[in-house]
Design a protein around this motif. Structure first.
Motif, PDB file in Angstrom:
ATOM      1  N   PHE A 196      16.830  58.727  44.195  1.00 15.62           N
ATOM      2  CA  PHE A 196      15.515  58.168  43.920  1.00 15.62           C
ATOM      3  C   PHE A 196      15.583  56.653  43.820  1.00 15.62           C
ATOM      4  O   PHE A 196      16.407  56.097  43.114  1.00 15.62           O
ATOM      5  N   THR A 197      14.692  56.000  44.547  1.00 16.29           N
ATOM      6  CA  THR A 197      14.383  54.586  44.329  1.00 16.29           C
ATOM      7  C   THR A 197      12.869  54.473  44.472  1.00 16.29           C
ATOM      8  O   THR A 197      12.244  55.241  45.216  1.00 16.29           O
ATOM      9  N   LEU A 198      12.312  53.547  43.766  1.00 17.02           N
ATOM     10  CA  LEU A 198      10.872  53.333  43.823  1.00 17.02           C
ATOM     11  C   LEU A 198      10.433  53.006  45.255  1.00 17.02           C
ATOM     12  O   LEU A 198       9.426  53.531  45.742  1.00 17.02           O
ATOM     13  N   GLU A 199      11.205  52.183  45.924  1.00 16.54           N
ATOM     14  CA  GLU A 199      10.860  51.757  47.277  1.00 16.54           C
ATOM     15  C   GLU A 199      10.894  52.930  48.260  1.00 16.54           C
ATOM     16  O   GLU A 199       9.994  53.085  49.087  1.00 16.54           O
ATOM     17  N   ALA A 200      11.945  53.768  48.181  1.00 16.97           N
ATOM     18  CA  ALA A 200      12.050  54.915  49.089  1.00 16.97           C
ATOM     19  C   ALA A 200      10.932  55.918  48.826  1.00 16.97           C
ATOM     20  O   ALA A 200      10.354  56.484  49.763  1.00 16.97           O
ATOM     21  N   ALA A 201      10.622  56.142  47.551  1.00 12.21           N
ATOM     22  CA  ALA A 201       9.539  57.071  47.218  1.00 12.21           C
ATOM     23  C   ALA A 201       8.194  56.540  47.721  1.00 12.21           C
ATOM     24  O   ALA A 201       7.381  57.300  48.257  1.00 12.21           O
ATOM     25  N   ALA A 202       7.963  55.238  47.584  1.00 13.50           N
ATOM     26  CA  ALA A 202       6.710  54.647  48.077  1.00 13.50           C
ATOM     27  C   ALA A 202       6.621  54.736  49.601  1.00 13.50           C
ATOM     28  O   ALA A 202       5.545  55.013  50.144  1.00 13.50           O
ATOM     29  N   ARG A 203       7.740  54.530  50.293  1.00 11.62           N
ATOM     30  CA  ARG A 203       7.749  54.673  51.757  1.00 11.62           C
ATOM     31  C   ARG A 203       7.424  56.109  52.161  1.00 11.62           C
ATOM     32  O   ARG A 203       6.690  56.339  53.122  1.00 11.62           O
ATOM     33  N   GLN A 204       7.973  57.078  51.428  1.00 14.89           N
ATOM     34  CA  GLN A 204       7.703  58.485  51.728  1.00 14.89           C
ATOM     35  C   GLN A 204       6.227  58.798  51.527  1.00 14.89           C
ATOM     36  O   GLN A 204       5.611  59.485  52.345  1.00 14.89           O
ATOM     37  N   VAL A 205       5.626  58.280  50.463  1.00 15.26           N
ATOM     38  CA  VAL A 205       4.200  58.507  50.211  1.00 15.26           C
ATOM     39  C   VAL A 205       3.370  57.848  51.325  1.00 15.26           C
ATOM     40  O   VAL A 205       2.418  58.446  51.835  1.00 15.26           O
ATOM     41  N   ALA A 206       3.743  56.643  51.727  1.00 18.26           N
ATOM     42  CA  ALA A 206       3.025  55.964  52.818  1.00 18.26           C
ATOM     43  C   ALA A 206       3.093  56.786  54.103  1.00 18.26           C
ATOM     44  O   ALA A 206       2.091  56.939  54.810  1.00 18.26           O
ATOM     45  N   THR A 207       4.248  57.345  54.398  1.00 17.99           N
ATOM     46  CA  THR A 207       4.403  58.188  55.586  1.00 17.99           C
ATOM     47  C   THR A 207       3.529  59.433  55.475  1.00 17.99           C
ATOM     48  O   THR A 207       2.882  59.838  56.443  1.00 17.99           O
ATOM     49  N   THR A 208       3.488  60.031  54.294  1.00 20.84           N
ATOM     50  CA  THR A 208       2.640  61.204  54.063  1.00 20.84           C
ATOM     51  C   THR A 208       1.178  60.858  54.313  1.00 20.84           C
ATOM     52  O   THR A 208       0.460  61.593  54.976  1.00 20.84           O
ATOM     53  N   VAL A 209       0.735  59.721  53.785  1.00 20.25           N
ATOM     54  CA  VAL A 209      -0.660  59.306  53.966  1.00 20.25           C
ATOM     55  C   VAL A 209      -0.943  59.037  55.439  1.00 20.25           C
ATOM     56  O   VAL A 209      -1.961  59.472  55.974  1.00 20.25           O
ATOM     57  N   GLU A 210      -0.047  58.343  56.107  1.00 18.45           N
ATOM     58  CA  GLU A 210      -0.253  58.009  57.525  1.00 18.45           C
ATOM     59  C   GLU A 210      -0.347  59.238  58.418  1.00 18.45           C
ATOM     60  O   GLU A 210      -1.220  59.320  59.271  1.00 18.45           O
ATOM     61  N   PHE A 211       0.557  60.192  58.224  1.00 20.59           N
ATOM     62  CA  PHE A 211       0.668  61.295  59.166  1.00 20.59           C
ATOM     63  C   PHE A 211       0.008  62.593  58.715  1.00 20.59           C
ATOM     64  O   PHE A 211      -0.368  63.401  59.558  1.00 20.59           O
ATOM     65  N   ASP A 212      -0.127  62.814  57.412  1.00 23.58           N
ATOM     66  CA  ASP A 212      -0.697  64.071  56.926  1.00 23.58           C
ATOM     67  C   ASP A 212      -2.101  63.909  56.354  1.00 23.58           C
ATOM     68  O   ASP A 212      -2.813  64.881  56.181  1.00 23.58           O
ATOM     69  N   GLN A 213      -2.500  62.711  56.024  1.00 20.75           N
ATOM     70  CA  GLN A 213      -3.776  62.501  55.344  1.00 20.75           C
ATOM     71  C   GLN A 213      -4.754  61.677  56.186  1.00 20.75           C
ATOM     72  O   GLN A 213      -5.737  61.180  55.659  1.00 20.75           O
ATOM     73  N   GLY A 214      -4.489  61.481  57.442  1.00 20.38           N
ATOM     74  CA  GLY A 214      -5.426  60.763  58.298  1.00 20.38           C
ATOM     75  C   GLY A 214      -5.407  59.252  58.159  1.00 20.38           C
ATOM     76  O   GLY A 214      -6.352  58.578  58.556  1.00 20.38           O
ATOM     77  N   GLY A 215      -4.364  58.687  57.566  1.00 22.22           N
ATOM     78  CA  GLY A 215      -4.239  57.239  57.513  1.00 22.22           C
ATOM     79  C   GLY A 215      -4.782  56.559  56.275  1.00 22.22           C
ATOM     80  O   GLY A 215      -4.627  55.359  56.119  1.00 22.22           O
ATOM     81  N   HIS A 216      -5.423  57.316  55.380  1.00 19.92           N
ATOM     82  CA  HIS A 216      -5.872  56.725  54.118  1.00 19.92           C
ATOM     83  C   HIS A 216      -6.113  57.851  53.112  1.00 19.92           C
ATOM     84  O   HIS A 216      -6.441  58.974  53.485  1.00 19.92           O
ATOM     85  N   ALA A 217      -5.924  57.530  51.832  1.00 17.10           N
ATOM     86  CA  ALA A 217      -6.091  58.540  50.781  1.00 17.10           C
ATOM     87  C   ALA A 217      -6.223  57.861  49.430  1.00 17.10           C
ATOM     88  O   ALA A 217      -5.852  56.701  49.255  1.00 17.10           O
ATOM     89  N   ALA A 218      -6.732  58.612  48.490  1.00 18.89           N
ATOM     90  CA  ALA A 218      -6.686  58.203  47.088  1.00 18.89           C
ATOM     91  C   ALA A 218      -5.332  58.657  46.548  1.00 18.89           C
ATOM     92  O   ALA A 218      -4.894  59.771  46.837  1.00 18.89           O
ATOM     93  N   LEU A 219      -4.654  57.800  45.811  1.00 21.06           N
ATOM     94  CA  LEU A 219      -3.378  58.162  45.202  1.00 21.06           C
ATOM     95  C   LEU A 219      -3.591  58.368  43.714  1.00 21.06           C
ATOM     96  O   LEU A 219      -4.163  57.509  43.035  1.00 21.06           O
ATOM     97  N   VAL A 220      -3.123  59.497  43.215  1.00 19.39           N
ATOM     98  CA  VAL A 220      -3.195  59.817  41.789  1.00 19.39           C
ATOM     99  C   VAL A 220      -1.770  60.058  41.324  1.00 19.39           C
ATOM    100  O   VAL A 220      -1.097  60.961  41.817  1.00 19.39           O
ATOM    101  N   GLY A 221      -1.298  59.233  40.397  1.00 15.92           N
ATOM    102  CA  GLY A 221       0.080  59.362  39.943  1.00 15.92           C
ATOM    103  C   GLY A 221       0.182  59.436  38.439  1.00 15.92           C
ATOM    104  O   GLY A 221      -0.548  58.758  37.721  1.00 15.92           O
ATOM    105  N   HIS A 222       1.107  60.273  37.982  1.00 16.06           N
ATOM    106  CA  HIS A 222       1.377  60.403  36.555  1.00 16.06           C
ATOM    107  C   HIS A 222       2.779  59.879  36.260  1.00 16.06           C
ATOM    108  O   HIS A 222       3.739  60.243  36.934  1.00 16.06           O
TER     109      HIS A 222
END
Length: 160
Positions: free
Chosen positions: A50-76
């Motif tokens: 785990f690194t913050l940067e790698a996790a953020a890159r993974q979330v960005a990839t998820t948004v780009e390819f699985d969520q149509g390029g934009h999304a609301a992010l909800v984090g706990h």
């Protein structure tokens, strides 16, 4: 208007942490609750730290390819730090940002301790976890068994 939401769990949590929220969303709102990079059980030997940067890159990839390029992010908790990092790095992907229980600038000692604890977490998976990192398990846990063994209202994975 927001048409997709990505829910990010905290340390010690899982995509199941968001099961009630994803179930309550309207049918036309796409929801996704991925494992944070480096925190998914059963990934030993895959060099996922785990690194913050790698996790953020993974979330960005998820948004780009699985969520149509934009999304609301909800984090706990830790997920909120990942959501914030993703929003800072890739603002064009983030429609809304909801941060729960996060600090914008955690002390270095806290991040070091958190990194140490993450490395100590077991890397073996539970039989109930799905192989798809982005899908919630279809099998519902036995809530009564969870309450009787742990006293918790939400279903931790060891209660499956």
């Amino acid at each position: 208007m927001v048409d997709s939401v990505v829910f990010l769990h905290g340390l010690g949590g899982s995509p199941l942490s968001w099961e009630a929220q994803t179930a309550a969303l309207p049918a036309n709102l796409q929801a996704n609750a991925p494992w944070l990079h480096g925190l998914r059980p059963g990934r030993s030997g895959q060099n996922e730290t785990f690194t913050l940067e790698a996790a953020a890159r993974q979330v960005a990839t998820t948004v780009e390819f699985d969520q149509g390029g934009h999304a609301a992010l909800v984090g706990h908790s830790l997920g909120a730090l990942v959501a914030l990092r993703c929003a800072l790095d890739r603002p064009e992907l983030v429609d809304r940002l909801v941060l729960l229980g996060a600090t914008a600038d955690p002390p270095r000692s806290a991040m070091w301790l958190q990194s140490l604890l993450i490395r100590l977490l077991p890397k073996t998976g539970s039989a109930g976890w799905t192989k798809n990192a982005y899908a919630l398990p279809s099998r519902k846990p036995d809530a009564q068994a969870c309450r009787s063994t742990s006293g918790m209202c939400w279903p931790p994975p060891w209660c499956w």
